[in-house]
Design a protein around this motif. Structure first.
Motif, PDB file in Angstrom:
ATOM      1  N   GLU A 124       4.013 -35.204  96.346  1.00 19.23           N
ATOM      2  CA  GLU A 124       5.178 -36.084  96.258  1.00 19.23           C
ATOM      3  C   GLU A 124       5.864 -35.959  94.902  1.00 19.23           C
ATOM      4  O   GLU A 124       7.097 -35.974  94.817  1.00 19.23           O
ATOM      5  CB  GLU A 124       4.781 -37.540  96.486  1.00 19.23           C
ATOM      6  CG  GLU A 124       4.490 -37.889  97.925  1.00 19.23           C
ATOM      7  CD  GLU A 124       4.093 -39.335  98.074  1.00 19.23           C
ATOM      8  OE1 GLU A 124       4.808 -40.057  98.805  1.00 19.23           O
ATOM      9  OE2 GLU A 124       3.087 -39.760  97.462  1.00 19.23           O
ATOM     10  N   ALA A 125       5.077 -35.830  93.842  1.00 17.23           N
ATOM     11  CA  ALA A 125       5.650 -35.663  92.506  1.00 17.23           C
ATOM     12  C   ALA A 125       6.446 -34.358  92.440  1.00 17.23           C
ATOM     13  O   ALA A 125       7.573 -34.335  91.922  1.00 17.23           O
ATOM     14  CB  ALA A 125       4.558 -35.676  91.445  1.00 17.23           C
ATOM     15  N   ALA A 126       5.893 -33.274  92.973  1.00 10.47           N
ATOM     16  CA  ALA A 126       6.585 -31.981  92.964  1.00 10.47           C
ATOM     17  C   ALA A 126       7.863 -32.051  93.788  1.00 10.47           C
ATOM     18  O   ALA A 126       8.916 -31.547  93.362  1.00 10.47           O
ATOM     19  CB  ALA A 126       5.661 -30.888  93.501  1.00 10.47           C
ATOM     20  N   SER A 127       7.801 -32.681  94.930  1.00 13.22           N
ATOM     21  CA  SER A 127       8.973 -32.808  95.789  1.00 13.22           C
ATOM     22  C   SER A 127      10.060 -33.646  95.121  1.00 13.22           C
ATOM     23  O   SER A 127      11.249 -33.300  95.161  1.00 13.22           O
ATOM     24  CB  SER A 127       8.552 -33.427  97.120  1.00 13.22           C
ATOM     25  OG  SER A 127       9.652 -33.540  97.972  1.00 13.22           O
ATOM     26  N   GLY A 128       9.659 -34.743  94.494  1.00 11.04           N
ATOM     27  CA  GLY A 128      10.616 -35.588  93.797  1.00 11.04           C
ATOM     28  C   GLY A 128      11.298 -34.860  92.653  1.00 11.04           C
ATOM     29  O   GLY A 128      12.514 -34.942  92.474  1.00 11.04           O
ATOM     30  N   LEU A 129      10.513 -34.124  91.878  1.00 10.39           N
ATOM     31  CA  LEU A 129      11.082 -33.349  90.775  1.00 10.39           C
ATOM     32  C   LEU A 129      12.015 -32.256  91.283  1.00 10.39           C
ATOM     33  O   LEU A 129      13.049 -31.983  90.670  1.00 10.39           O
ATOM     34  CB  LEU A 129       9.979 -32.720  89.932  1.00 10.39           C
ATOM     35  CG  LEU A 129       9.324 -33.613  88.903  1.00 10.39           C
ATOM     36  CD1 LEU A 129       8.190 -32.873  88.211  1.00 10.39           C
ATOM     37  CD2 LEU A 129      10.328 -34.111  87.892  1.00 10.39           C
ATOM     38  N   ALA A 130      11.658 -31.637  92.393  1.00 12.80           N
ATOM     39  CA  ALA A 130      12.504 -30.586  92.959  1.00 12.80           C
ATOM     40  C   ALA A 130      13.871 -31.138  93.341  1.00 12.80           C
ATOM     41  O   ALA A 130      14.887 -30.449  93.216  1.00 12.80           O
ATOM     42  CB  ALA A 130      11.830 -29.947  94.175  1.00 12.80           C
ATOM     43  N   GLY A 131      13.908 -32.384  93.773  1.00 11.98           N
ATOM     44  CA  GLY A 131      15.180 -33.001  94.123  1.00 11.98           C
ATOM     45  C   GLY A 131      15.948 -33.520  92.924  1.00 11.98           C
ATOM     46  O   GLY A 131      17.178 -33.514  92.915  1.00 11.98           O
ATOM     47  N   LEU A 132      15.236 -33.961  91.901  1.00 14.46           N
ATOM     48  CA  LEU A 132      15.877 -34.628  90.770  1.00 14.46           C
ATOM     49  C   LEU A 132      16.231 -33.711  89.611  1.00 14.46           C
ATOM     50  O   LEU A 132      17.310 -33.835  89.026  1.00 14.46           O
ATOM     51  CB  LEU A 132      14.966 -35.757  90.267  1.00 14.46           C
ATOM     52  CG  LEU A 132      15.499 -36.581  89.102  1.00 14.46           C
ATOM     53  CD1 LEU A 132      16.822 -37.246  89.459  1.00 14.46           C
ATOM     54  CD2 LEU A 132      14.476 -37.631  88.708  1.00 14.46           C
ATOM     55  N   LEU A 133      15.357 -32.789  89.263  1.00 13.01           N
ATOM     56  CA  LEU A 133      15.577 -31.974  88.067  1.00 13.01           C
ATOM     57  C   LEU A 133      16.900 -31.206  88.090  1.00 13.01           C
ATOM     58  O   LEU A 133      17.628 -31.210  87.087  1.00 13.01           O
ATOM     59  CB  LEU A 133      14.390 -31.037  87.836  1.00 13.01           C
ATOM     60  CG  LEU A 133      14.353 -30.338  86.484  1.00 13.01           C
ATOM     61  CD1 LEU A 133      14.320 -31.340  85.334  1.00 13.01           C
ATOM     62  CD2 LEU A 133      13.146 -29.414  86.403  1.00 13.01           C
ATOM     63  N   PRO A 134      17.276 -30.563  89.204  1.00 15.82           N
ATOM     64  CA  PRO A 134      18.581 -29.881  89.198  1.00 15.82           C
ATOM     65  C   PRO A 134      19.750 -30.833  88.911  1.00 15.82           C
ATOM     66  O   PRO A 134      20.683 -30.481  88.198  1.00 15.82           O
ATOM     67  CB  PRO A 134      18.689 -29.295  90.608  1.00 15.82           C
ATOM     68  CG  PRO A 134      17.273 -29.122  91.042  1.00 15.82           C
ATOM     69  CD  PRO A 134      16.536 -30.292  90.442  1.00 15.82           C
ATOM     70  N   GLN A 135      19.663 -32.061  89.446  1.00 17.60           N
ATOM     71  CA  GLN A 135      20.729 -33.040  89.217  1.00 17.60           C
ATOM     72  C   GLN A 135      20.784 -33.476  87.759  1.00 17.60           C
ATOM     73  O   GLN A 135      21.866 -33.608  87.181  1.00 17.60           O
ATOM     74  CB  GLN A 135      20.501 -34.277  90.086  1.00 17.60           C
ATOM     75  CG  GLN A 135      20.618 -34.032  91.569  1.00 17.60           C
ATOM     76  CD  GLN A 135      20.319 -35.291  92.350  1.00 17.60           C
ATOM     77  OE1 GLN A 135      20.882 -36.338  92.072  1.00 17.60           O
ATOM     78  NE2 GLN A 135      19.418 -35.203  93.314  1.00 17.60           N
ATOM     79  N   VAL A 136      19.618 -33.701  87.169  1.00 16.48           N
ATOM     80  CA  VAL A 136      19.564 -34.134  85.774  1.00 16.48           C
ATOM     81  C   VAL A 136      20.132 -33.053  84.869  1.00 16.48           C
ATOM     82  O   VAL A 136      20.979 -33.329  84.006  1.00 16.48           O
ATOM     83  CB  VAL A 136      18.120 -34.502  85.364  1.00 16.48           C
ATOM     84  CG1 VAL A 136      18.010 -34.695  83.861  1.00 16.48           C
ATOM     85  CG2 VAL A 136      17.669 -35.762  86.093  1.00 16.48           C
TER      86      VAL A 136
END
Length: 130
Positions: free
Chosen positions: A93-105
């Motif tokens: 879940e942490a990896a999936s969340g980061l995959a969605g958020l990091l590009p946006q940040v």
């Protein structure tokens, strides 16, 4: 609330974060504590073969997505497990969340195709939490 729900609620109108998002706080910590800051973190992704994706996040065009597996490969198990522990979620879940958020940040930190220097990164990130 699941981690993906937190990511989905992160960016509201105008690209501003909504509320005090635990995943955004974790990303801020990841950037702040990474050797070299955001530049060091992105260099780590580039070294793992994700240079095209990173360039798209910094550039002014569309962001290329990354997968949870890319996050796991780039960050490594230890760093990802520590992040998952902070958030109280599974490694996946942490990896999936980061995959969605990091590009946006990264995209929001580089609106004109350039990353800010040093302390400006944290000021911009804090502005997202408004």
């Amino acid at each position: 609330m699941g981690l993906l729900d937190m990511v989905g609620g992160l960016l509201g109108q105008g690209g501003q974060a909504q509320g005090n998002n635990p995943l955004m706080g974790a990303v801020m910590g990841l950037i702040q504590n990474h050797p070299g800051g955001i530049q060091g973190l992105l260099a780590q992704f580039q070294e793992k073969g994700l240079g095209d994706q990173v360039a798209s996040w910094i550039g002014t065009g569309a962001n290329q997505p990354i997968s949870a597996e890319h996050i796991q490969n780039a960050l490594g198990s230890d760093q990802l497990q520590q992040l998952a522990g902070q958030l109280g979620v599974s490694h996946e879940e942490a990896a999936s969340g980061l995959a969605g958020l990091l590009p946006q940040v990264v995209d929001k930190l580089s609106p004109e195709g350039n990353l800010p220097e040093g302390g400006n990164v944290m000021n911009l990130l804090k502005g997202f939490l408004g």
